[in-house]
Each structure stands twice: as structure tokens, then as C-alpha cells.
Design a protein around this motif. Structure first.
Motif, mmCIF file in Angstrom:
data_model
loop_
_atom_site.group_PDB
_atom_site.id
_atom_site.type_symbol
_atom_site.label_atom_id
_atom_site.label_comp_id
_atom_site.label_asym_id
_atom_site.label_seq_id
_atom_site.Cartn_x
_atom_site.Cartn_y
_atom_site.Cartn_z
ATOM 1 N N LEU A 67 0.843 -1.195 0.000
ATOM 2 C CA LEU A 67 0.000 0.000 0.000
ATOM 3 C C LEU A 67 0.880 1.248 0.000
ATOM 4 O O LEU A 67 2.051 1.192 0.386
ATOM 5 N N VAL A 75 -8.382 1.011 4.615
ATOM 6 C CA VAL A 75 -7.660 0.400 3.496
ATOM 7 C C VAL A 75 -6.607 -0.561 4.025
ATOM 8 O O VAL A 75 -6.429 -1.678 3.517
ATOM 9 N N ARG A 79 -6.635 -4.612 3.290
ATOM 10 C CA ARG A 79 -5.527 -5.268 2.596
ATOM 11 C C ARG A 79 -4.886 -6.342 3.465
ATOM 12 O O ARG A 79 -4.512 -7.416 2.989
#
Lengths: 377, 377, 377
Positions: A67, A75, A79
Motif C-alpha cells: 500500500l 484500506v 488489505r
């Protein structure tokens, strides 16, 4: 930011993490992850990501999950879930660049990786640290007469430290009574009397006489003793865990076992004083390193090192539960110590060879001297 | 010095000063001004201008009186007199860029502006903070039987906080007993007995039982409680006002009222620990900010923020008497926090949006959450 | 590193070292040198050179012995022996740029230069500081009845301070009891009773009543009183020597004698608080300066000066035994204070004339005001 050869050396050094814990084995939803992120409890309306350690996770851990730096918490967690906990853990542990982990196996309210699993995942060697309070509480749970407590506890500890890979013992006296204890070894009748009350009342070991007895039992074992000092969760009374309260006990036990002061913050200067005047005392600033992140690791190391002899500083992450912490601890240590030493080299206050030597000592050599891993394997 | 967008944002932000006092209403001659400049008393041969805060006044307040930076003290005071106290006060308060002041009205050895006057001068809104010791002492002055003290005090406090604009209560237990108190709520007979002695002996409220009773009465009120901790005048026993002495009391009162640790220095790290592990605890570094000036505000904020959750830091000036302090407090906060955050942005340890969010939280949003000003208006 | 006119001014300033000790008169082999290098004892496997002060000696003292910076310890000691102790001492003392030394003559487990010898070697003036515990112990050694102890001690101290060149007295109460003492002057019967036990039991003066009596005797003398606070050897219980434990005693003795808090680290902020609120209190950060070296002197001075009035900071080396320490103390002070002040000048937080004035005050003027050397000569 200053960079230079000390940064390069520390970035590439293989570390000894002389005090850490395992990693949660299962997948973590957001509440579970957040609850591990903080020494407090998660609170409504305040995300544990909105803390220095949360900022550090998003900055320094997100890239290891492919990322961008500073990825949002949602997020990040999505992930992490997508990759799965084992893969995330593998990446973080590999990034630590650690050869040796000394794992405290005595605190497992949730299932954690064993030392062996941690070692395998990280392609490293793991040793074990026996938490003495856990042994005492197991003795109590199994049932023992008060006048047999001392002997049974001693036998149980001796048995525990005979297991392969055990290199040290640890006490969380800081959590149970603090250090403003009578320093003298308690008498047998005192221990029996205290055991009588504890065994009748139940609960965790927090009787001052039994905590003293536990510390003196550690002295008899001859192994290095790790002591939690300073920062921890809300169970701590911080003013009672300033390690200088141990001074009388350190006088009485001089010449016996190495004593390793863990964490120390905000008493890193007080801990440094003890390392400077007592042969047997060492310190680290683990736990603090990942909670403050690389942004403040150097400032805290600078205080810890004001008078600490350079053979007395060790590295630990004190990471617990999240492999992110193993990574952040190592990163904060490398960057913080490198920044401090390189600045002194640049100012010609320190020679580069001395700086590299100090870095190597703190990163692992000092731990090797204290724990004699090769003898323990 | 690093500058950048965080500096711009904080320079332009409208602040909430969640704890301050009024400004002396009359003109001030040199002795009167100097006596307000120091937490000590003015001493022969040592000018209170020869201190960090004196240097900061000459540097940062002189220009607002149309003087060059670093104007000499005599020139400064002459110009201040020439403009008149009201005009000087108006300029300094305007320069603070403050929208909301929470004013402690309980300490007025000299006449000070009321919250309303402060608000009008600054073109801001002012709320009131009720000092509990002052209420208790007014109850004693008015005459009360020992066995009616608890009920009369409670009624007086409830009446005081019902007044329009009251958003919080405050205790100066730090000045009276320190925090190494029995944390438990005292029983009715204990309170009556302690009241009997206090009412007979007179003087200010400093009995440990009555101070405990006062803190527990605050819990019952349900309003946020501001606690003076750390730095103050010579009445403080500094080692007894380390806020971690409150740990047991914070455990007992968890889930009740927000507790705001004021000032904190030199225990800002200890206070930070409490904010990190107790949901209800917040901190500021007011008072310290203007005494150390912009030259050290950033270093102290950096320590305070090592582990403090970013929703737990508030801004206060704790300015008292001199509007210079309201100005210096705001300036030190803006510059100190901006310096700290901008440096992290520049080092890519923090994203700019996160930095701006943290700045906005500390500058006012956190105070709005704690005090719910709109409900109080 | 910032440099500028403040560095130049401080580099060239003649200092008053208001608290130091003599230098060992004989030659020193490696064990003897190393034992003086550390506040601990020398330990097998850990060289006292592998410490911040060891690094500072190799960096800043080697060049004065015609060696390259960072010379190895062996090379350093060989060259020192080659030059001979007197020549090495002469070079280091000359490099201090000190005009006045106030020498504590009360601690001489090994033979040290007298104040006169130190003065002659350094081409300076030396005054004497009488250590009160040493006087008391000499009284006990000479034999005294318990009920005559108080009067005999008083007479002995009065005699000692009448000697030419005596400008102050000093107490090491920090080492004997710490400061958490009853602040009140003990009564005559209390002193007699305590003396009875001490004179019967022997040993050094460590009875709390007699330590209090000693401090109150100092008050009667009218001379400035130097108090060891904070950092020292393993005899200290660091948490008991936080100088804020003296607050009640400072209230009781306000208006009598100047009290000079020596060393202070890690309690420099606590000491600063006392200087800010008590007229009679001053501080220095001696001892710490050479142990941390120039690399950290500025950070510690910055904390000490956060709120300390600028007429309250004094310079001392607290050098003991090794003239290297007199040199390092002076160097750390000059560079640390200059760095701090110059940075503020460069940031326009402080005017250059103010910075130069503060530097001159701390370097010597403040000491002249406290000790009135011209009257003592």
C-alpha cells in the motif's frame, strides 16, 4: 534528516530482540486489531489509529502490504485481511531483520505463536523467557499447602528453566506491587503466612511478600532476570515503577544475576543511572519504541544513552500480538540509534569506528554477552 | 526554522482556550506588572524580565505595542502605560485568535475581567469554570454545621454549575494536598468529622478527607473536571502533584466524568500515559507554554505527544492577569505544534492531511467534544 | 552545528567554577584512571572508556596531550603517563579558562590537590567549600558526649568557616538520607538522643535527625549552602534526592541563606521550578556536564533553563580527581550554553545583547553575586 554510514550499518544489521511476545495466530477484525494497537482499551469515538503508533503503522507498515505510505486505516485493514494474517506476519517479521528472538511466553489471554512458530516464520532462532508470576499462579491453581508453596514454586521454576531454549526469567512485579518493596529476602514463615492468604483468597499473585520471594527466587536461579519497568497498561501505578526504587535490592543482589530493565520510559534516565553504577544492570527502551514511532525514538534513546555505558544498552521490541510492532520496534531502533550516532559522527563528537562498534553492541553483541545463547541452544 | 503549510494552518486557526483566567482591569506599575510575570514573588536584584517568559514578552508582545522586537523592559512598560491597559489587553486578546475562552473565575486576589468582559474584549465567547475549593470556602464562610457541610456544599456547587455558561468545574487539590490521597469516596461520618475540624480551625480547604470529598462531589456533578497538575507557585509540592498518583482514583471513577489534566509540566509524559490508558483523561500543557515561550514549547509538546492519543490533547493558555500571557500561550502553542507536525510531514513520518487534522483537533475540536459548548450556551 | 558570536563570547569567557574538587596528585595507572572515570566501580569486561564520558575524554582531552582526536584509550593513557600527571593536569586546568574555583575539600579517599595547589596550577584563585558531614564526623572521631554534640559541632563548623578563603558550606544529605525529611529544626533533646545512638554505633553521619540538625546549623552560619542533588554514585537513592522534597524546608528557611542545588540531573526541571519560586534557590548542572559530554550538554541545559531565571544558573564542573573533568565540564558548559543561546538568537527569539548578558551571568557573574568573593579574600 541526517543519513550516512551509521544508518547503512544499522539498516543492514541482524538484530537480537531480547524481549518480545508472540503474534496473534488468527485473523483480526477491526475491533480486535485496534484493541491490540493500544495499551488502553478501545474507546467509543476515538480510533486507536489516531495515536502516534497508529500513524507509524500507516506510514511504515502499509508499504509492506503493497500500500502507499499513510494509507487510511480502513484500506490498511482490508488489505491485511486480503493477504491473510500469516502472510502479513511473515512480511513484518522478515522486515525486522532479526536473527534471535527471546520470547516471553507467560502472557497469553489470546492464542499467540509459540517461540518455535515465531522463529520459523521469521527464519530466526527463538529462545524462551519464563514469566515467574505465571509459574507461581500455575502452582497455586494446581493446589499446594501454604507451607509447601516456597518449595513447590522453586521446583516448578527450576523445572521450567530446564526446558530447552530457556535463557532468562521475567517478573512483572511492576504490575503487581511496584518496586517500593522491602528489599530483604523474606523469611520462610513470612512466605508461608503470605501464601496462606493468597491461596485462600485466590486471584493473581500481588502480595508484596510473595513478590519479594519471587524476585529472590530468581536470584537463586542464576539466569538473567528481565524486569518490566515504566510504561505499560492501566494496571501500572507509574510512579511506583521507577526502577530506582530497586536500588536497595540491587545492592543486596550485587554479584549475582544480570538484571535487565525493560521499557523504562518515562524513567529512561533513572534506568540509565542504575546501569552506570551497578555492574549487573542493563536497559532497553522496548515497547516505547513502537508506541512513539521513529519520529521520537531518537529523542528517547538520546536520554537513555546520556550516561548508560555502551555495553549496557540492549534492543528489544516488546512487541505483543501484532507483527507490525516487531517491525516498528526494529525500525525505530535502527533509525533512532543511527540518527543519534551519525549526528555525533558528523559533529566529530564520535569517531565512525566507535559509532559502528556501539551500534553493533546494542543491536546484538550485548545481548549475546548477557544471555550466552550458544550455551543455551 | 522549518515552516510550511502546517504553520500556515495553525497560524490562521481559531482556538479554543479551554482554561484561562481574566485580565487585571486596572493599570499596572512596574512592581505590579513584574509580580504577575512570575510564579515566584519579585525579589530584590532580580528582575522578573530576566526569565524565559520576560524574554518572550519583550520579543513577542512588544511588536503588538508598536515597539521593536526585544524592546527593553522600561520601554515596554512605558509604552504599555501610554496605550493604557484596556488597549493593550484588547490588542493581545485579539492577537490570540481565540473564539472560545473557558474562564476559571475562582481565584481573584486582585480584580480581574469577568468572562463576559473577556469575551467582549476579545470578540469571542466565554464560558465559566467553577472552582470547587472556592465554593467550599464560601460555604464555610457563610457558616454551616459540620454535619450539614456535605449537603450544603453539594447544593452550592449544583447551584453554581446551573448558572448560564458554566461548562466545567476545577479543583486545585494539587495545591492543597497533592494527589497521594486515599482514592476512595469518604464516608459521611468521615466528612462530618473533617468538616468539624476545618470549620473550627478556619483557613483554606486543605484537609485530605474534604479534598477527596470535593473530588467525588465533582464526579456526581457529571461535568468535565479540570485538575491543576504539575507546575505552579511555591504552594505546590511538585513531587506530590505528579498526576499518576491519581491512578487508583481514575480506576474508581472510570466511566463517569472527563478529567482534564492542566499544565502537567514537568510530568507531561506521566500525564500522557494516563491519557493513553484511561478513556476519560485529557491533557494540556498550558501555563508552561508562556513561561517557557516559543523557544521551548515545541520540545515540551513533543514529550507530551509521545504517546498521547491525538484526540486527547487540548489547548489552554492558563493565562492569568496579563493579557500578554493569553497571547504568548496561543503563539507558543501554534508555533510549537506547527513546528513539531511540519517536521514530521517534511520527514514523511506524517501525511499533511493527518497533520492538519491533528492541528485542528488540538486547537479546538477536542475541546468542543469534551465541553459540548453548543449545549451549554 | 550552529556557531556564531555567542560561541565566540563563551569560548573566550573566564569562568567561575563554583563547585569542584581537587585532582589526584600521583600518577595513575589504567585501573586507577578508569576507577575515577566512572561513578560506578570498574567492572570486568566493560571498560569505563566505553561510556559517553570515555568517548568525550578521547575526543576532547586527547588533543591537549598532542594526540589525534578519538585516540584509543591505551594510546591516551600511555601519552598521559609519558607527560606525567602534573603536566597533564596543568594543560587541562589551563584549558578550562577558569578564574575562580570553589573547592569542596571534604571528600579525599585518595590524596587530592589542595585549593591552593589547584589555584597555582591553573593560575586562578581558589576558595574553599566546607563539607559539613566531614566536620561532624571529625567531631565524632575526636570524641564527644552526646549532650555536647550540637554545641561542639556548631563550634567546629564556625571555626572551619572562619578559615581564610572559605565561601560556602556543603551538605551531602542526599547521600545520607535523601531529602524526604521532616523539615523542622530538631529540638535539643532529639539531637542529643540521636547523637547518643550515632556516637555509640559509629559509622558515617546518616541519622535523619542529625542530618536535619546539620542543615539547620548551616542556616545559622549565614553562608551559601551547596546541596548535592540528583546524580551521584550507587550510594544515592535517586528517587529520594529529587530536590522538590526540600520544598517545606525551603519555606521554613526563606529569607536566610542562599541554597545552591548542585548537579540536579535527572531532576533539572524540578530544580528549575524551585529556582523560579524561591528567591534563595540557585542551580547548576555540574557533574552531569562531563558525564554526558558536549553531545548532550545543550539538551540538559535547555531543560534546566526552561523556567529558571537567568540570574539563577551557575556554572560548576563538579570535577573530581581527574583534571580531564575540569576541562570537559567547562567545554560542555561553554558549547552547550552557546549552542542553546545562539540558536535562539538565530531564530530571533533572543537578542544578541541579551544572549551575551545571560552567558556572562551564568559563566561567572551570578556566582560573584552569591559568594561575594572579594569580601572573602
Amino acid at each position: 534528516m541526517t543519513t550516512g554510514p551509521v544508518h547503512e550499518a544499522l539498516a543492514g544489521a541482524r538484530l537480537v530482540d531480547h524481549h518480545c511476545h508472540g503474534v496473534v495466530t488468527g485473523d483480526l477484525d477491526r475491533p480486535a486489531f485496534e484493541s491490540l494497537l493500544t495499551e488502553g482499551a478501545p474507546w467509543p469515538g476515538i480510533s486507536p489509529f489516531d495515536t502516534p503508533v497508529g500513524i507509524a503503522v500507516r506510514r511504515h507498515c502499509a508499504p509492506l502490504l503493497d500500500l502507499p505510505r499513510h494509507a487510511p486505516a480502513d484500506v490498511y485493514l482490508a488489505r491485511r485481511a486480503e493477504l491473510g494474517a500469516p502472510e502479513a506476519t511473515r512480511r513484518f517479521l522478515a522486515a525486522t531483520g532479526t536473527d534471535v528472538f527471546c520470547v516471553d511466553t507467560g502472557y497469553t489471554p489470546v492464542p499467540l505463536t509459540s517461540p518455535g512458530q515465531l522463529a520459523e516464520t521469521a527464519n530466526a532462532t527463538a529462545y524462551e523467557v519464563v514469566r515467574l508470576e505465571s509459574v507461581a499462579e500455575a502452582v497455586a491453581s494446581a493446589g499446594v499447602e501454604p507451607d509447601a508453596y516456597a518449595e513447590t514454586f522453586r521446583a516448578a521454576v527450576e523445572e521450567a528453566v530446564r526446558q530447552p531454549g530457556v535463557v532468562a526469567v521475567k517478573s512483572v512485579a511492576a504490575y503487581r506491587t511496584g518496586f517500593d518493596l522491602d528489599p530483604v529476602r523474606p523469611s520462610d514463615p513470612e512466605v508461608t503466612e503470605a501464601a496462606r492468604h493468597w491461596l485462600a483468597d485466590g486471584g493473581r499473585l500481588a502480595d508484596p511478600v510473595l513478590v519479594r520471594h519471587l524476585l529472590w527466587t530468581a536470584v537463586d536461579l542464576g539466569l538473567p532476570l528481565q524486569l518490566h519497568t515504566g510504561f505499560g497498561d492501566a494496571d501500572i501505578r507509574l510512579h511506583r515503577v521507577d526502577p530506582t526504587h530497586l536500588t536497595d535490592w540491587l545492592h543486596l543482589t550485587a554479584g549475582t544475576i544480570p538484571v535487565l530493565l525493560l521499557h523504562c520510559w518515562p524513567y529512561q534516565r533513572q534506568a540509565a543511572y542504575l546501569t552506570a553504577v551497578f555492574e549487573q544492570v542493563y536497559l532497553d527502551v522496548g515497547l516505547t519504541l513502537h508506541h512513539v514511532g521513529p519520529a521520537r525514538a531518537r529523542a528517547i534513546l538520546a536520554e537513555a544513552l546520556e550516561i548508560t555505558p555502551f555495553r549496557k544498552l540492549l534492543y528489544s521490541s516488546d512487541a505483543y500480538g501484532l507483527a507490525e510492532f516487531h517491525h516498528l520496534g526494529a525500525l525505530s531502533f535502527r533509525q533512532g540509534l543511527a540518527g543519534l550516532l551519525q549526528e555525533r559522527v558528523d559533529a566529530d563528537e564520535l569517531s565512525l569506528p566507535d559509532a559502528l562498534r556501539i551500534a553493533a553492541w546494542a543491536g546484538g553483541d550485548n545481548a549475546h554477552l548477557v544471555y550466552r545463547f550458544s550455551a543455551a541452544s
